[in-house]
Design a protein around this motif. Structure first.
Motif: not given
Ligand code: SF4
Length: 476
Positions: A9-11, A36-40, A73-78, A108-110, A192-194, A196-198
């Motif tokens: 899921i986060h490969d 792309s970065y981040g999760c599936a 397409n970015t990710c903010s998880i860490r 994306g999330c960032m 952060v997802e709530p 960044t993802r609503g």
């Protein structure tokens, strides 16, 4: 050693992957490049973005130096994920100097987390587009072409992109991700997802079924139903004017019924939400894979409460017991964080003992990284020193390695039903695929009746930590 990228899921192996579809690379005058970065879910979103841009006449390229538009397409998880993107942006500076008409966009999330601040901080960036605003991308590009900066980070309560057929990028033609919902209503204090993802919203069931049918008719043999929290899936059935409610268990059943030859996987489940109804539906259909990703995050009830996970260690263990009762042999994977705020050695030991009990086949393990704007950042002190976080992480990883190898060894002598995804990376004389419980299996091509997308019964003869090796009954 043979290997095939795990269906993660986060490969980690796919971070920064440049997407392209060879069949489409010649189309369109202007070309876009997407990484792309981040999760599936982010990877699946890139396929929606590609579809929107191709519809507008863009072509696609895998070489950013040939692109008119570069998208990340970015990710903010860490923090590390964000730093990787910042570093990558600097590499585009030279290309932009040589081609001033080139547009650079951050998706994306960032993008959602930093909004227009991104444009102030990274002068190179022309577009900042959040996960719910991809339909406006063509208009934002037009705006950016006039020299304006294009920003849209509005989150939506309705957007599911349900009517958009994603373009399958970098596809093996056998397995595909299908988004079934977006957003998350759980307010885990570290996440952060709530923001960044609503809010959660479920995609209309008919469009999901149609997408899965379409994939099956085009030769795909496995779909993974994706959402931040799939067990919260809930819609009204359009065929009954909204009178009948469709739960995740109902949806799973509907997808499983498309064909017994279509495998169904799903991710991610929340321990508090996965129901017996889902487990019984999995048990009822052979083509629903017996594998559940059930993130626990910590083995200590005190830490779980601070994380706002809304379950205790005992509750989680009782869920694992229920899964084993209803689905014997079901594969399990998890997410684990070490060194969350105030975590003691005692809490850490509870994480280790929980792992010993659960015997995960796969675990995504990280040390805690405080994210700006989260509840944890506001109310707790990030007080575990980094060297302790890292030492605990090493202990968790070491235990997991022992357990996952033991899990692989247990498969020796058994027969696995493998869906062939293609050649093994190491040898064209071997097939590589996945078992029902998500283990990578490699075996020699001695049976001429098999091809990509076929199922094979493979007797497992040996293993490494990441791969099972075997032979089909016809293999000498
Ligand atoms: S922040 Fe979360 S939802 Fe966003 S890309 Fe990263 S892992 Fe996926």
């Amino acid at each position: 050693m043979f290997e095939l990228t795990q269906n993660k899921i986060h490969d980690e192996k796919r971070q920064g992957e440049a997407f392209a579809s060879l069949a489409l690379s010649g189309l369109g005058q202007k070309k876009f490049y997407i990484e792309s970065y981040g999760c599936a879910m982010n990877f699946a979103d890139s396929e929606v973005v590609a579809s929107i841009l191709l519809e507008k006449g863009y072509g696609i390229t895998q070489n950013f130096e040939q692109a008119d538009l570069i998208l990340l397409n970015t990710c903010s998880i860490r923090e590390k994920a964000e730093l990787t993107v910042r570093k990558r942006l600097t590499e585009f500076r030279k290309v932009k100097k040589e081609n001033p008409g080139l547009l650079v966009g951050v998706l994306g999330c960032m993008a959602e987390r930093l909004k227009s601040k991104f444009i102030e901080e990274e002068k190179l960036v022309d577009l900042v587009v959040g996960p719910d605003a991809y339909r406006t991308l063509p208009a934002l590009i037009e705006e950016a072409e006039t020299g304006q900066k294009g920003v849209n980070v509005l989150l939506s309560r309705e957007e599911t992109y349900g009517d958009i057929s994603p373009i399958r990028l970098n596809s093996n033609g056998v397995t595909a991700f299908v988004s079934i919902m977006r957003g998350c209503n759980n307010m885990c204090s570290f996440c952060v997802e709530p923001f960044t993802r609503g809010r959660e919203r479920s995609r209309d069931a008919t469009s999901i079924i149609n997408e899965c049918k379409d994939l099956f008719e085009n030769g795909f043999r496995e779909v993974t139903l994706l959402g931040q929290n799939v067990d919260s899936y809930l819609t009204n059935s359009p065929s009954t004017n909204g009178e009948v409610v469709i739960t995740f268990a109902n949806l799973l059943e509907m997808v499983a019924k498309i064909s017994p030859l279509l495998r169904v996987r799903f991710s991610t489940s929340h321990p508090k939400d996965i129901t017996d109804e889902v487990l019984f539906t999995m048990a009822k259909y052979d083509n629903i894979c017996k594998y559940i990703h059930l993130p626990v995050q910590s083995g200590s009830t005190r830490i779980l409460q601070m994380m706002n996970r809304t379950y205790t260690r005992e509750w989680y263990i009782s869920k694992i017991n229920r899964i084993r009762e209803i689905l014997p042999g079901c594969g399990l994977s998890t997410d684990m964080i070490t060194g969350f705020c105030s975590e003691t050695e005692e809490d850490h030991k509870e994480t280790l003992t929980l792992m010993e009990y659960c015997e995960y086949e796969l675990a995504y393990m990280y040390y805690y990284s405080e994210r700006p704007g989260t509840l944890a950042e506001r109310i707790y002190e990030d007080d575990v020193p980094e060297e302790i976080k890292k030492r605990r992480l090493q202990e968790v990883i070491a235990l997991h390695r022992i357990q996952s190898l033991a899990g692989m060894q247990k498969e020796i002598g058994k027969t696995a039903k493998v869906l062939i995804e293609g050649n093994s990376k190491k040898s064209d004389n071997h097939w590589a695929g996945r078992s029902d419980n998500n283990k990578v299996v490699v075996f020699p091509k001695t049976n001429n009746n098999l091809s990509k997308g076929s199922y094979a019964d493979v007797v497992i003869t040996e293993c490494t930590a990441g791969t099972l090796m075997g032979r089909t009954p016809l293999t000498p």
